[in-house]
Design an enzyme around this catalytic site. Structure first.
Site, short mmCIF file in Angstrom:
data_model
loop_
_atom_site.label_atom_id
_atom_site.label_comp_id
_atom_site.label_asym_id
_atom_site.label_seq_id
_atom_site.Cartn_x
_atom_site.Cartn_y
_atom_site.Cartn_z
CE LYS A 27 -4.03 -0.13 2.18
NZ LYS A 27 -3.83 -1.41 2.77
NE ARG A 97 -6.19 2.64 3.69
CZ ARG A 97 -6.65 2.42 2.44
NH1 ARG A 97 -7.75 1.74 2.27
NH2 ARG A 97 -6.01 2.88 1.40
N GLY A 106 -8.06 -8.13 3.80
CA GLY A 106 -8.93 -8.24 4.96
C GLY A 106 -8.32 -8.93 6.16
CG MET A 108 -2.76 -7.92 8.98
SD MET A 108 -1.07 -7.48 8.59
CE MET A 108 -1.16 -7.17 6.84
NE ARG A 341 -5.30 -5.18 -3.09
CZ ARG A 341 -5.81 -5.44 -1.90
NH1 ARG A 341 -5.04 -5.41 -0.82
NH2 ARG A 341 -7.09 -5.72 -1.75
CG HIS A 457 -13.43 -11.26 3.47
ND1 HIS A 457 -13.86 -12.53 3.83
CD2 HIS A 457 -12.14 -11.19 3.82
CE1 HIS A 457 -12.86 -13.17 4.38
NE2 HIS A 457 -11.81 -12.38 4.40
CB SER A 765 13.75 -43.10 -11.31
OG SER A 765 12.58 -42.34 -11.06
CB CYS A 832 9.15 -41.57 -10.26
SG CYS A 832 9.97 -42.78 -9.21
CE1 TYR A 852 11.66 -39.69 -14.93
CE2 TYR A 852 13.73 -39.97 -16.13
CZ TYR A 852 12.76 -40.45 -15.26
OH TYR A 852 12.90 -41.70 -14.70
#
Length: 875
Positions: A27, A97, A106, A108, A341, A457, A765, A832, A852
């Site tokens: 902010k 704020r 919302g 804080m 923002r 909200h 693997s 994997c 991979y």
């Protein structure tokens, strides 16, 4: 040089910039940046995140030097606006704020209209010529301050307000008279006196100090802590605070307040999107207590202010090169910007916005890929309502967050959490949500609210979580006490089932069938771009032809793990498997394996067909044999009859095979050494299936993986058996078949002696599930009893079974890679385990130099995007 803890901003003054978010919070940085761009912002100052941490380090006290710096900047603000803080005739009012470095909507606290008492309220009334407006600001301030700084439940102030409206037969707050508001103020002050045993503070300086301390402390409220945990935000960042001269959207019909997005945050459509309220303050919009108007209607009501807003939003989107979430206030037809923002958005919207901005020339293709949250990509495959099924909506609200959800109704976040722990799917139904509901929202399948708009909200948080949400459903009435609600006259009780369509806003009675959505052209374009920008190959863990088909459809470039044990649990096969395991007669065992051979061959044939032209890694039987044996008396009875044994004899035989620690017992390659016939049968099935397809002209690339190798001698012994069987079949088939034999690295000893094993193996693997278990010395199945506590207490930063432990498990992997490559430069390396679908882990695997990763079929798109992002980040 002493630390600077406070930075000013305003018209012609900007001590900060957009890239100072870490210090000024999102902010504070955005206000400074907008001021430097010549955009009208109310002047003020930002107290830094470092000041917040200093406050905590000082035992939750404001150090004198910090307070002195705040007062210096307050004096500068007074000079800028020509008003005096606490002055009875010309009072300066401020907002206090919160503003963390990343958006936490919302979570804080905020206090508006700070600086009011009886004298300054009279002064504000005389100054503006509007006593009602002054009283409206004062009652708002008392309620917010009472809640934030004094800890009184906000609902108690709302109850007093609602009671007064009911008594006067008033529907909306704006119809309250000055006399009504004055009476409410007296009641608010009496409520505070009763609850904190002292009068409401009238000294503006005391108000400011208490408010700053309360906002700092709101960083550690349960809701903020929960939100940070859900979004992996560090606890040691702290929040900045902006103290800003108040501008008023509640000064009558020439004033308004609103929240807008430069593009649609739910769909990504390039269309100005948002809401506003005439004669209101910002909290009215985001709290969802009143349902606001669509922003398009502002053009007719306030054309000049609307045109100014359009110019500002276009300027800011072009400047930041991203979709912006803006808060604004119009005071007597003059537009002020309170915040900009990067807007929270659904993943579908993120993809569309990113692809559109590439086309528009705002961002590069690489920037576009980095803006799409890989860990949320699976949300684009969230279910939709099956359009072929007839369903009737009970009611309709606003489609605030897309997708569909089915669940049982609950009315409190606590009940949602309780039911979710029982594996029940729930829909959280509220009049409106508040930040305190975050723990219930996070476990619910979807959210339904009676009040609130598209920027409330509930809507913002649901979109950020990827959960369907219907807000502003005016036909919904909730009776929390009786645990029931009414939807357009239909009474529903707790645990009744409903279906939400967060795309259209429909609420449907009962459970409606859901289907998976089709991929859009934007998703296809994004996946194509990701494919061009990655170096890691993405394979899938698939045990059936269906899983293989899904994986290939999603872009998998092979199978990295085919678990053969899953094939034996089918009802028609498990009996054969059990008989083979339990018999002591080698002839009967051979006979049973002979029956299993064509079944296995058929499995592999189908998978090879689906994955033609791509590698398929098949892991030979891995789990302990007792896992295939029956536990239920009914199954034991059937098996005893088949084997012509008494039940007691069979139970005794089964019991004799139980192991004290089966995960470290007779499993993996140990099975292949003790019972070589099993691995020989599986090898025969694999190679025969491959040869048969090669004869038909198909390209098949089998890779046979030996599990749980700890010592090179284990590997060579099993490998030699495989080669013997394979060569015999290939020669007999008279085909040319290339195959590889490798191993899973899932034990610390295997990693440490990887150079010995790599001399004999074609590939490694990493089985990171077992490697994590054996490195930590814990059981994944049992760790649930304490891992949560470890995470909450900060013993572990992340669950090591979700995100790979780089310091421990990762170090072993690095050793294995380096040692393996040192003796076998052509060694192929993959992973994997479940970590193959985790974006944070994929970034680590990229830096490790693996070839991979393999993950579940539905995580393949996530892995492709995460691999591209890792490549771009480390390029």
């Amino acid at each position: 040089m002493e630390n600077k803890y406070v930075y000013s901003f305003g018209e012609g003054l900007a001590e900060g910039t957009a890239d100072m978010k870490n210090l000024l919070g999102g902010k504070g940085a955005s206000l400074a940046e907008m001021a430097s761009l010549g955009i009208s912002v109310p002047p003020g100052f930002t107290i830094t995140t470092e000041a917040c941490l200093l406050y905590f380090d000082s035992g939750n006290r404001l150090p004198r030097k910090l307070w002195a710096e705040i007062l210096t900047h307050l004096g500068q603000l007074e000079n800028t606006v020509g008003k005096k803080f606490g002055d009875a005739s010309n009072p300066l009012l401020v907002s206090v704020r919160s503003g963390a470095r990343v958006s936490m909507p919302g979570m804080m606290d905020t206090v508006l209209n700070l600086g009011l008492n009886e004298e300054t309220t009279q002064g504000l009334g005389h100054q503006t010529g509007d006593t009602r407006f002054a009283f409206d600001c004062y009652r708002r301030f008392i309620a917010m301050f009472g809640n934030v700084a004094l800890g009184i439940d906000y609902g108690r102030f709302e109850t007093i307000l609602a009671r007064k409206k009911k008594k006067r037969n008033i529907q909306v707050d704006t119809d309250l008279t000055a006399q009504n508001l004055e009476s409410i103020i007296h009641q608010f002050r009496a409520l505070i006196k009763k609850n904190v045993d002292e009068e409401f503070p009238d000294d503006p300086m005391a108000q400011l100090k208490q408010a700053i301390q309360a906002v700092f402390l709101s960083w550690n409220t349960p809701r903020a802590v929960t939100y940070r945990k859900l979004n992996q935000i560090p606890n040691d960042w702290g929040t900045a605070i902006t103290v800003q001269a108040m501008v008023f959207g509640n000064m009558g019909t020439s004033s308004a307040t609103g929240v807008v997005f430069t593009r649609n945050p739910a769909t990504g459509e390039k269309k100005f999107f948002g809401e506003y309220m005439i004669n209101a303050q910002g909290e009215d919009v985001v709290a969802g207590i009143r349902t606001p108007n669509p922003i398009a209607e502002l053009e007719a009501e306030m054309p000049e202010a609307y045109n100014s807003l359009v110019n500002v939003y276009q300027k800011l989107e072009n400047h930041y090169r991203d979709m912006q979430d803006l808060e604004f206030t119009i005071e007597n037809n003059h537009l002020y910007m309170l915040q900009t923002r990067d807007g929270k958005r659904t993943v579908s919207a993120a993809i569309k916005i990113a692809m559109d901005m590439v086309y528009e020339g705002l961002i590069s293709k690489q920037e576009a890929l980095m803006r799409i949250p890989a860990d949320q990509l699976d949300q684009v495959f969230h279910p939709m309502i099956d359009s072929t099924v007839t369903s009737k909506a009970l009611a309709k609200g606003l489609g605030a967050s897309p997708g569909a959800a089915v669940g049982k109704i609950v009315f409190t976040p606590e009940r949602a959490q309780e039911m979710a722990e029982k594996k029940e799917r729930v829909i959280l139904v509220r009049m409106e949500t508040s930040p305190e509901d975050i723990h219930g929202m996070s476990v619910a399948q979807g959210i339904l609210t009676a009040r609130g708009g598209m920027t409330s909200h509930a809507a913002v948080v649901a979109r950020s979580m990827g959960k369907p949400c219907v807000s502003g459903c005016s036909d919904l009435h909730v009776d929390f006490r009786k645990k029931k609600c009414s939807l357009n006259g239909t009474i529903l009780k707790e645990l009744d089932s409903i279906t939400l369509d967060g795309t259209t806003g429909r609420v449907i009675l009962g459970a409606v069938p859901l289907i998976r959505p089709r991929l859009t052209s934007n998703i296809t374009r994004m996946m194509s771009l990701a494919g061009e920008n990655r170096t890691l190959t993405i394979r899938a863990n698939a045990d059936t032809p269906h899983d293989a088909f899904v994986a290939r459809d999603f872009g998998a470039q092979g199978i990295g793990l085919c678990r053969t044990e899953h094939m034996f649990f089918d009802e028609g096969r498990i009996l054969l498997m059990r008989k083979m395991i339990l018999t002591d007669d080698p002839n009967k065992q051979a006979e049973t394996l002979k029956k299993l051979l064509p079944i296995q061959r058929g499995d592999f044939t189908q998978i090879f067909k689906v994955m033609e032209g791509l590698p398929v890694t098949i892991r030979l039987l891995d789990p302990p044999l007792h896992e295939f044996l029956p536990n239920a008396s009914k199954e034991i009875k059937i098996l005893a009859k088949e084997m012509k044994l008494s039940q007691s004899a069979l139970v005794k035989k089964i019991s004799s095979m139980r192991e004290t620690n089966p995960m470290l017992g007779l499993r993996g390659c140990r099975l292949g050494i003790v019972f070589p016939e099993i691995y020989r049968m599986q090898t025969r099935a694999i190679i025969e299936a491959a040869c048969k397809l090669v004869k038909k002209g198909m390209k098949v690339f089998p890779e046979i993986m030996i599990p749980l190798v700890a010592h090179v001698n284990e590997f060579t012994k099993v490998r030699d058996e495989i080669v013997e069987v394979a060569q015999e079949i290939i020669e007999k088939s008279e085909v040319k078949l290339s195959y590889q034999i490798g191993t899973m690295i899932e034990l610390p000893r295997a990693a440490i002696t990887a150079d010995e094993i790599a001399k004999e193996a074609d590939f490694f693997s990493f089985g990171t599930n077992d490697l994590t278990q054996t490195t930590f010395g814990l059981s994944r199945d049992d760790a649930g009893s304490f891992l949560t506590s470890y995470l909450e207490q900060g013993v572990l930063e992340k669950d090591p079974f979700v995100t790979v432990d780089e310091a421990g498990v990762g170090s072993l992997m690095k050793i294995a890679v380096e040692k393996g490559k040192s003796v076998n430069p052509d060694l192929h390396l993959g992973i994997c385990g479940e970590h193959g679908g985790d974006p944070a882990s994929i970034e680590f695997f990229h830096t490790l130099g693996l070839d991979y990763v393999s993950c579940s079929p539905y995580r393949v798109p996530t892995a492709i995007l995460a691999a591209a992002q890792a490549s771009i980040k480390h390029r």
